[in-house]
Each structure stands twice: as structure tokens, then as C-alpha cells.
Design a protein around this motif. Structure first.
Motif, PDB file in Angstrom:
ATOM      1  N   GLU A 189      -2.347   7.403   7.483  1.00  0.00           N
ATOM      2  CA  GLU A 189      -3.529   6.962   6.741  1.00  0.00           C
ATOM      3  C   GLU A 189      -3.186   6.189   5.464  1.00  0.00           C
ATOM      4  O   GLU A 189      -2.275   6.560   4.727  1.00  0.00           O
ATOM      5  N   LEU A 190      -3.945   5.146   5.232  1.00  0.00           N
ATOM      6  CA  LEU A 190      -3.849   4.396   3.986  1.00  0.00           C
ATOM      7  C   LEU A 190      -4.335   5.264   2.835  1.00  0.00           C
ATOM      8  O   LEU A 190      -5.408   5.878   2.920  1.00  0.00           O
ATOM      9  N   TYR A 191      -3.565   5.312   1.766  1.00  0.00           N
ATOM     10  CA  TYR A 191      -3.983   6.064   0.579  1.00  0.00           C
ATOM     11  C   TYR A 191      -4.964   5.242  -0.237  1.00  0.00           C
ATOM     12  O   TYR A 191      -4.706   4.064  -0.533  1.00  0.00           O
ATOM     13  N   ILE A 192      -6.070   5.876  -0.583  1.00  0.00           N
ATOM     14  CA  ILE A 192      -7.078   5.241  -1.432  1.00  0.00           C
ATOM     15  C   ILE A 192      -7.236   6.099  -2.682  1.00  0.00           C
ATOM     16  O   ILE A 192      -7.674   7.249  -2.601  1.00  0.00           O
ATOM     17  N   PRO A 193      -6.848   5.563  -3.856  1.00  0.00           N
ATOM     18  CA  PRO A 193      -6.922   6.360  -5.084  1.00  0.00           C
ATOM     19  C   PRO A 193      -8.311   6.958  -5.293  1.00  0.00           C
ATOM     20  O   PRO A 193      -9.317   6.241  -5.223  1.00  0.00           O
ATOM     21  N   GLY A 194      -8.346   8.267  -5.509  1.00  0.00           N
ATOM     22  CA  GLY A 194      -9.618   8.953  -5.719  1.00  0.00           C
ATOM     23  C   GLY A 194     -10.356   9.229  -4.427  1.00  0.00           C
ATOM     24  O   GLY A 194     -11.371   9.928  -4.431  1.00  0.00           O
ATOM     25  N   GLY A 195      -9.886   8.675  -3.324  1.00  0.00           N
ATOM     26  CA  GLY A 195     -10.549   8.872  -2.026  1.00  0.00           C
ATOM     27  C   GLY A 195      -9.889   9.942  -1.199  1.00  0.00           C
ATOM     28  O   GLY A 195     -10.564  10.844  -0.675  1.00  0.00           O
ATOM     29  N   ASN A 196      -8.581   9.859  -1.056  1.00  0.00           N
ATOM     30  CA  ASN A 196      -7.869  10.876  -0.264  1.00  0.00           C
ATOM     31  C   ASN A 196      -6.594  11.318  -0.980  1.00  0.00           C
ATOM     32  O   ASN A 196      -5.521  11.389  -0.385  1.00  0.00           O
ATOM     33  N   PRO A 204      -3.709  13.364  -2.192  1.00  0.00           N
ATOM     34  CA  PRO A 204      -3.129  14.563  -1.573  1.00  0.00           C
ATOM     35  C   PRO A 204      -3.400  15.802  -2.419  1.00  0.00           C
ATOM     36  O   PRO A 204      -3.274  15.760  -3.643  1.00  0.00           O
ATOM     37  N   VAL A 205      -3.811  16.865  -1.759  1.00  0.00           N
ATOM     38  CA  VAL A 205      -4.061  18.150  -2.419  1.00  0.00           C
ATOM     39  C   VAL A 205      -3.047  19.145  -1.863  1.00  0.00           C
ATOM     40  O   VAL A 205      -2.934  19.307  -0.645  1.00  0.00           O
ATOM     41  N   LEU A 206      -2.321  19.775  -2.735  1.00  0.00           N
ATOM     42  CA  LEU A 206      -1.247  20.672  -2.313  1.00  0.00           C
ATOM     43  C   LEU A 206      -1.413  22.043  -2.943  1.00  0.00           C
ATOM     44  O   LEU A 206      -1.700  22.166  -4.138  1.00  0.00           O
ATOM     45  N   ALA A 207      -1.184  23.071  -2.128  1.00  0.00           N
ATOM     46  CA  ALA A 207      -1.129  24.428  -2.664  1.00  0.00           C
ATOM     47  C   ALA A 207       0.149  24.583  -3.483  1.00  0.00           C
ATOM     48  O   ALA A 207       1.063  23.754  -3.389  1.00  0.00           O
ATOM     49  N   ALA A 208       0.235  25.611  -4.271  1.00  0.00           N
ATOM     50  CA  ALA A 208       1.439  25.861  -5.070  1.00  0.00           C
ATOM     51  C   ALA A 208       2.657  25.879  -4.156  1.00  0.00           C
ATOM     52  O   ALA A 208       2.633  26.480  -3.070  1.00  0.00           O
ATOM     53  N   ASP A 209       3.682  25.168  -4.540  1.00  0.00           N
ATOM     54  CA  ASP A 209       4.962  25.079  -3.821  1.00  0.00           C
ATOM     55  C   ASP A 209       4.883  24.259  -2.525  1.00  0.00           C
ATOM     56  O   ASP A 209       5.906  24.100  -1.856  1.00  0.00           O
ATOM     57  N   ALA A 210       3.725  23.777  -2.158  1.00  0.00           N
ATOM     58  CA  ALA A 210       3.615  22.967  -0.941  1.00  0.00           C
ATOM     59  C   ALA A 210       4.082  21.534  -1.231  1.00  0.00           C
ATOM     60  O   ALA A 210       4.124  21.103  -2.378  1.00  0.00           O
ATOM     61  N   PHE A 211       4.464  20.833  -0.175  1.00  0.00           N
ATOM     62  CA  PHE A 211       4.912  19.440  -0.357  1.00  0.00           C
ATOM     63  C   PHE A 211       4.353  18.575   0.758  1.00  0.00           C
ATOM     64  O   PHE A 211       3.888  19.079   1.782  1.00  0.00           O
ATOM     65  N   THR A 212       4.421  17.263   0.538  1.00  0.00           N
ATOM     66  CA  THR A 212       4.007  16.317   1.563  1.00  0.00           C
ATOM     67  C   THR A 212       4.832  15.047   1.412  1.00  0.00           C
ATOM     68  O   THR A 212       5.378  14.770   0.342  1.00  0.00           O
ATOM     69  N   LEU A 213       4.934  14.292   2.498  1.00  0.00           N
ATOM     70  CA  LEU A 213       5.650  13.028   2.444  1.00  0.00           C
ATOM     71  C   LEU A 213       4.675  11.885   2.209  1.00  0.00           C
ATOM     72  O   LEU A 213       3.542  11.914   2.685  1.00  0.00           O
ATOM     73  N   LEU A 214       5.147  10.896   1.458  1.00  0.00           N
ATOM     74  CA  LEU A 214       4.349   9.712   1.158  1.00  0.00           C
ATOM     75  C   LEU A 214       5.201   8.481   1.407  1.00  0.00           C
ATOM     76  O   LEU A 214       6.424   8.532   1.268  1.00  0.00           O
ATOM     77  N   PHE A 215       4.544   7.398   1.779  1.00  0.00           N
ATOM     78  CA  PHE A 215       5.272   6.159   2.041  1.00  0.00           C
ATOM     79  C   PHE A 215       4.758   5.057   1.124  1.00  0.00           C
ATOM     80  O   PHE A 215       3.556   4.796   1.058  1.00  0.00           O
ATOM     81  N   LEU A 216       5.702   4.420   0.439  1.00  0.00           N
ATOM     82  CA  LEU A 216       5.380   3.288  -0.429  1.00  0.00           C
ATOM     83  C   LEU A 216       5.855   2.028   0.282  1.00  0.00           C
ATOM     84  O   LEU A 216       7.041   1.902   0.601  1.00  0.00           O
ATOM     85  N   ASN A 256       0.809  -1.208   0.000  1.00  0.00           N
ATOM     86  CA  ASN A 256       0.000   0.000   0.000  1.00  0.00           C
ATOM     87  C   ASN A 256       0.847   1.265   0.000  1.00  0.00           C
ATOM     88  O   ASN A 256       2.060   1.235   0.247  1.00  0.00           O
ATOM     89  N   ILE A 257       0.174   2.362  -0.259  1.00  0.00           N
ATOM     90  CA  ILE A 257       0.762   3.699  -0.114  1.00  0.00           C
ATOM     91  C   ILE A 257       0.101   4.334   1.102  1.00  0.00           C
ATOM     92  O   ILE A 257      -1.106   4.168   1.321  1.00  0.00           O
ATOM     93  N   HIS A 258       0.906   5.007   1.914  1.00  0.00           N
ATOM     94  CA  HIS A 258       0.363   5.706   3.080  1.00  0.00           C
ATOM     95  C   HIS A 258       0.770   7.174   3.051  1.00  0.00           C
ATOM     96  O   HIS A 258       1.823   7.532   2.521  1.00  0.00           O
ATOM     97  N   LEU A 259      -0.096   8.008   3.623  1.00  0.00           N
ATOM     98  CA  LEU A 259       0.189   9.436   3.764  1.00  0.00           C
ATOM     99  C   LEU A 259       0.869   9.655   5.116  1.00  0.00           C
ATOM    100  O   LEU A 259       0.642   8.887   6.053  1.00  0.00           O
ATOM    101  N   ASP A 260       1.680  10.684   5.216  1.00  0.00           N
ATOM    102  CA  ASP A 260       2.306  10.998   6.513  1.00  0.00           C
ATOM    103  C   ASP A 260       1.314  11.831   7.325  1.00  0.00           C
ATOM    104  O   ASP A 260       1.498  13.026   7.535  1.00  0.00           O
ATOM    105  N   THR A 261       0.258  11.162   7.752  1.00  0.00           N
ATOM    106  CA  THR A 261      -0.871  11.866   8.356  1.00  0.00           C
ATOM    107  C   THR A 261      -0.457  12.712   9.562  1.00  0.00           C
ATOM    108  O   THR A 261      -0.952  13.818   9.760  1.00  0.00           O
ATOM    109  N   ASN A 262       0.467  12.204  10.363  1.00  0.00           N
ATOM    110  CA  ASN A 262       0.871  12.979  11.550  1.00  0.00           C
ATOM    111  C   ASN A 262       2.091  13.860  11.273  1.00  0.00           C
ATOM    112  O   ASN A 262       2.625  14.482  12.189  1.00  0.00           O
TER     113      ASN A 262
END
Ligand SMILES: [Ca+2]
Ligand SMILES: [Ca+2]
Ligand SMILES: [Ca+2]
Ligand SMILES: [Ca+2]
Length: 327
Positions: free
Chosen positions: A133-140, A142-154, A116-122
């Protein structure tokens, strides 16, 4: 007058071109009004053009970069091992992204088993089972503002037949939910506030590749030694002529399995090995170096040596016995 209008139009066109330069937030109004100074028969005049307003289109793009400093060290047969990636919105408007993993890649030694893919929820930069959180395609997505970033786990499982130092690669990819395509592709009205969205230089998608490296198992082997003395008088006194039967109990603890466990045990000073007494799990093992699992003095001078191979974690273990006589 005709040439004056032409100048105004040309100047406005130049501004429009500049308005599409990278970085300006989508929806920003670029307003332009040209001023023309000219002279007719010695008299100076100033004219203003009409005002041209251009709203900056939304550029769709991203970068996805593997974050672990080196191949993540894993053991064969383990599950849900995480690779970390950083997804950055390199466009100029808010955007959502669809994620996917791929683990059947070439150029490495083994294929991890895609999980699975997980989001760095905390938001702590680490994969936390049960919290991120478990990533669910089309469900959650990630939405990012311009220049924003987030970590993801594969996450991947590691095949049990992978061996030490082998490398296995896995790739995470992300694509703009607004649109992907050749750079410059326009999605009319799909951008911020109904503006056009334009695919950026990376095509509105990207991927990052990480890898695992197999390290030695963490299972530990414990050995327990005991002795039984039988003296020539039928008692248990350790006197000359008494025999000592040593028992070595080998067990494995921890996780994983063990490979190539070899036990050697020196014959104590002032004793002599009793030929033909070496046994493994109650079955005789010859003293010679031959096709069986043990020998006396051949592999290790002055010691019995027994090759146990794999000792299963949580299993009954292996028992080696041999007898010496006190000189
Ligand atoms: Ca958007
Ligand atoms: Ca592979
Ligand atoms: Ca986390
Ligand atoms: Ca042997």
C-alpha cells in the motif's frame, strides 16, 4: 510518630521513582504499601501505611533502521527503486507514526529523486508494486503496539546521469503522532487511557538513512555478421580474387542504454583487407587512427575497430561494412 510518617512518605516516593523505569507497559498500576516495624520501650509494633497507586505513564519513542545489507544496486534512469526500513515502537504503549522521506543529502555522489513511501502490506519483507500500500500521511500512518515493528519502503527514481559506482543516499524519518520534543517532555493526558505521555530518550522521532549504488547497465549488445561474395567472373563463388563484403549489424536490447560500445573484427586468414572500404552506417571511415570512429589495424592489429559509443535500445542499431579479397 512524626518521624514514622516521614519514613512512610519517603518510601512511597522511592516506589514512584521506580515506577517510571523503562519497559513497563503504559497504564500498569504500581501499588505500594509500606510496613513499619518499630519498638517502644521494649514492645514491638507494626504499622501499615496507606496504599499509593501509580499508573505508569506512556513513553513515546521509536527506532528506524535501514534494512538492506548494502547499498541497493540500481541502474541510471530507473524508477521506483526501494530502500527498506524497520520501524519499531520502543515506547511502552500503542502509538501511530507520521513518515517522511528526504533525498537531498550530502556526503554522497548524487541525489536520488524522492518518490513515495509504501507499507509492507503483505508482510513479506519485500517491496511488491501493486500489493504494498501507498503511504498517505495522516491517512494510513502505521500504528504499532509497544515493542512491535513494521517494514517500510522508501522509493526513489535514479537520475539518468549517475555513473557506475556512484552512491546516492536517502533518508526515511518517523515521528510519534502523540508528540515529539526534548526527552522528558510531558503531554498531559495524551497517553494510553488518558494517562500522561512522556517523550523518550530519542525525542519521539527518528530516522534511518539508506543508499543506492550505481551498477553497469543491463542492456545487451547483439552483433550479427553476414557476408556477400563477388567472384572475378561476376558470380558469387569464393575463389581466389573474389571479394567478400562483411556486414556487422549491432543492436542493443534490454533496458537502459549502452555506453562505449567498441566492435573489432579480425581480417580472416587467407584474405587481405581492401584499403578504404571500412564504412559505418554507409559513411566511409578512414583506415588510420584519427578523429573518426574507426581504423584498420591501428587499434587492434589485424582487425578493424569501430567505436560506436551509445547504441540506443530499441533503435535501428549500427551497421559496419568492410571488404576483403581472397588471397
Ligand atoms: Ca498511545
Ligand atoms: Ca545526495
Ligand atoms: Ca511486500
Ligand atoms: Ca579512422
Amino acid at each position: 510518630m512524626v518521624s514514622r510518617l516521614f519514613l512512610v512518605a519517603a518510601f512511597s516516593l522511592l516506589i514512584v521513582t521506580c515506577a517510571l523505569a523503562d519497559g513497563t507497559p503504559a497504564g500498569t498500576d504500581i501499588t505500594s504499601q509500606a510496613t513499619i516495624n518499630y519498638t517502644i520501650t521494649g514492645t514491638g509494633y507494626t504499622e501499615l501505611s496507606n496504599t499509593v497507586t501509580t499508573s505508569v505513564a506512556e513513553v513515546l519513542d521509536l527506532s528506524l533502521v535501514w534494512q538492506d545489507a548494502a547499498p541497493v544496486e540500481v541502474q541510471p534512469g530507473t524508477v521506483a527503486q526501494a530502500l527498506a526500513f524497520r520501524l519499531t515502537n520502543t515506547g511502552n504503549g500503542s502509538d501511530g507514526y507520521n513518515l517522511a522521506g528526504q533525498s537531498t543529502l550530502g556526503g554522497d555522489d548524487f541525489d536520488p529523486v524522492l518518490g513515495n513511501i509504501h507499507l509492507d502490506t503483505n508482510g513479506n519483507g519485500r517491496f511488491d508494486p501493486g500489493l504494498d500500500e501507498l503511504y498517505i500521511p495522516g491517512g494510513n500512518d502505521p500504528v504499532l503496539a509497544a515493542d512491535a515493528f513494521t517494514l517500510l519502503f522508501l522509493l526513489n527514481d535514479i537520475p539518468s546521469n549517475a555513473t557506475v559506482n556512484q552512491l546516492g543516499a536517502s533518508m526515511l524519518s518517523a515521528a510519534s503522532n502523540t508528540g515529539v520534543g526534548a526527552p522528558g517532555t510531558v503531554f498531559t493526558g495524551a497517553g494510553e487511557n488518558g494517562l500522561d505521555a512522556v517523550v523518550g530518550t530519542n525525542g519521539g522521532q527518528g530516522d534511518g538513512q539508506g543508499s543506492y549504488r550505481i551498477v553497469a547497465l543491463s542492456a545487451q549488445v547483439a552483433i550479427l555478421k553476414s557476408a556477400v561474395v563477388v567472384d572475378p567472373f561476376g558470380g558469387s563463388q569464393p575463389v581466389a580474387g573474389a571479394t567478400i563484403t562483411y556486414q556487422l549489424s549491432v543492436i542493443a536490447t534490454g533496458t537502459g542504454s549502452t555506453n562505449g560500445v567498441v566492435v573489432s573484427d579480425a581480417i580472416p586468414l587467407n584474405t587481405s583487407y581492401n584499403p578504404g572500404t571500412l564504412m559505418l552506417d554507409g559513411t566511409p571511415v578512414t583506415d588510420a587512427v584519427d578523429g573518426d570512429q574507426g581504423d584498420m589495424g591501428g587499434t587492434t592489429p589485424g582487425a578493424i575497430t569501430v567505436s560506436l559509443g551509445d547504441v540506443a535500445v530499441g533503435g535501428p542499431g549500427k551497421t559496419i561494412t568492410f571488404t576483403v579479397t581472397i588471397d
